[in-house]
Scaffold this motif. Sequence first.
Motif: not given
Lengths: 385, 396
Positions: A302-304, A367-374, A376-381
């Motif tokens: 799901l993270k991917l 708003g949704m698309s910006r949140y998804s970008i945020y 994605e960056r946060r969960l990028d391990t």
Amino acid sequence: MQKHDLSYVRAELAAAEPAPAGVTGLGAWVRKNLFATPFDSALTLLGLLVVAFVIPPFINWAFISAQWTGTDRTFCSTIAQGGIQPDGWSGACWAFVNAKFSQFMFGRYPAEEHWRLILTVIMLVVLLVPMMIPRIPRKGLNAILLFGVFPIVAYILMSGGWFGLPHVETPLWGGLLVTLVLSFVGITVSLPLGIVLALGRRSKMPVVKMICVIFIEAVRGIPLVTVLFMASVMFPLFLPAGMTFDKLLRALIGVALFASAYMAEVVRGGLQAIPKGQYEGADSLGLSYWQKTGLIVLPQALKLVIPGIVNTFIGLFKDTSLVYIIGMFDLLGVVRLNFSDASWASPQTPISGLVFAGFVFWLFCFGMSRYSIYMERRLDTGHKR
Amino acid sequence: MASQEILGRDAGSRVSLMNDPKIRGIFFQIVVVALLAAAIYWIVGNTVENLRRANIASGFSFLRGRAGFDISDSLIAYSSDSTYGRAIIVGLLNTIVVAVVGIITASILGFLIGIGRLSRNWLVRKISTVYVEVFRNIPPLLVIFFWYFGVLSVLPPPRDSYHLPFGSFLNGRGFYFPKAIWGEGSWLILVAFVLAIAMSWFVARKARQRQMATGQTFPILWTSIGLIVGLPLLAFIFSGFPLSFDFPKQSTFNLTGGFQVKPEFLALYLALSFYTAAFIGEIVRAGIMGVNKGQSEASFALGLRPAQTLRQVVVPQAMRIVIPPLTSQYLNLTKNSSLAIAIGYPDLVATGGTVLNQTGQAIEVVVIWMVVYLGLSLVTSAFMNWFNAKMALVER
């Protein structure tokens, strides 16, 4: 090192030369980014022409010449059209949006009951905002409240009939309210259903796999309009005589099933991207299928695919506007419905209403698309391959 | 999985049937099939009962009945005396027309936007970004309404039409342009055109073979353009200019003559093209960015010019990334064309909906919709798969 004491050798470093005049500053930036080659210059001029043709007329239309207040169509018509504006006037009719604002938001929901909707929205915001901020703890409880308790409370509050609240029929619901109800339910149903379908499609059981493949491919192959038609025309045929479903509920089922097929393909993409070693590792630890799926595979998968999931959400949010076609009035439908209001009919009314509706849709989707970008960056391990 | 099976076999006598994954799988599938069968049985039973009560005969024989409604846009001869079947075919053809022209326009616009987003030019980059962010985040239905109610329906009446170049007009009833009338001998031009395409294909094949064998290049593009333009032109001159135009003429209340494009079609076509172009732009951008920088650097190191690098190194690799999502965008555009019903353009769903309302044959009409759209999806994806297989790099 020998020590020299020669007066003609410098003892200290020379100060750095300033960069050549041609490579710094505004002029250089303009030359590099706008006029690098003759072709670039031509493009820039063309672009400037486009901007000049679009921006000033739009600002003039939307703000300077716009009619902000008024009570009927005369405020938004020229004298030749029977109004008060000078001939040749062209400006947004925000007075129309202003006058119809509560209809655009809530449809024909009785005005004295609007507090119930506002309370629901406040509850949604109070539950959703902490859910979306990763730092705030107790995500599990929050999720149960948001996806388990909130829908029930919201339904009771909005539909009424209990606790002395007057019952409000769903045909009276409309505007942004319907858009939000459809999207919220669509999103909360389509994600789990899509995960189940995606798992089913990768299942080793041939029957389950076949059913899932047929469902996914059939739904993805047809337009949402036909799914909604099916939900509104064929669904009543499938039920025993006398048993009827609410129209809103039928549209909800149609939208949720439609979105879940797309969600399933997105999730499948994530499942396929998980290396085989993860599955084998879970097997070797002796985890059961559901432990393996729930604890090892899905969190990674799901993270991917967060961008894909959010894109599906955005698509779903936009698609809710299609319920207009089966005779329900979401935000866009209400705006469209009001074009035929004789007391507001003027050449500027439709475009003003549409620009307003477009702006509201745009705000939510952007708003949704910006949140998804945020996220994605946060969960990028850093495991991206 | 293998280890599990071995474990299971070793402990075969001790593990009860309930915990054997194989048995459980079979049991679970039987349960699923049984539930599904029960649901279908229940639904079919209810449907038959409901249809009997409403006096609706099932089956497709209603398609031979008289339609009794008019369709504004029709490619084939149609009147209200035609059959329901013909009405649906009219709708299908309209869907295909709007999808094809929409796909062509959206592709051109989308490629421009996608390249624009990667441009060195700051202004072009910003304009493309704004375009994409605006159109990706509003519903396609709103874009259709915008063109139809916001732009096209406030155009002046035919009396005050806008005059556009080449003798075409734009007004509230649509877009009028001169209709070409092909005279006698124009078949020669068509033959020459087909011949030119065949010849340029042949030349391209030969040229590639020669390049593979000797390394010598041949200007395929210019030869093909010369052939495809030149041969029909020769035929045109040879057959004595068999072409005249029927110009639209302005009369008091209406325009007569010429070719009229109705505002419904125009709104749908523009909206679908503009909306889909934003998505295609993003796909193209991702495709070009997906090509490793080393590829173009290596190409420059080999002494290829920038144009050659782009055409022979970057684009072929970008196409591999671009084609699969592009296919699904084309399918989306085709499916979104069903929104035509909201503004009254008679596409498949709109005419089917009218038939459905008149006859009550809900199931049959929905089946026709599903078959047609699934068929279009399959044909498009089959074509794109073929194209994709052709474009894919052959690896060792």
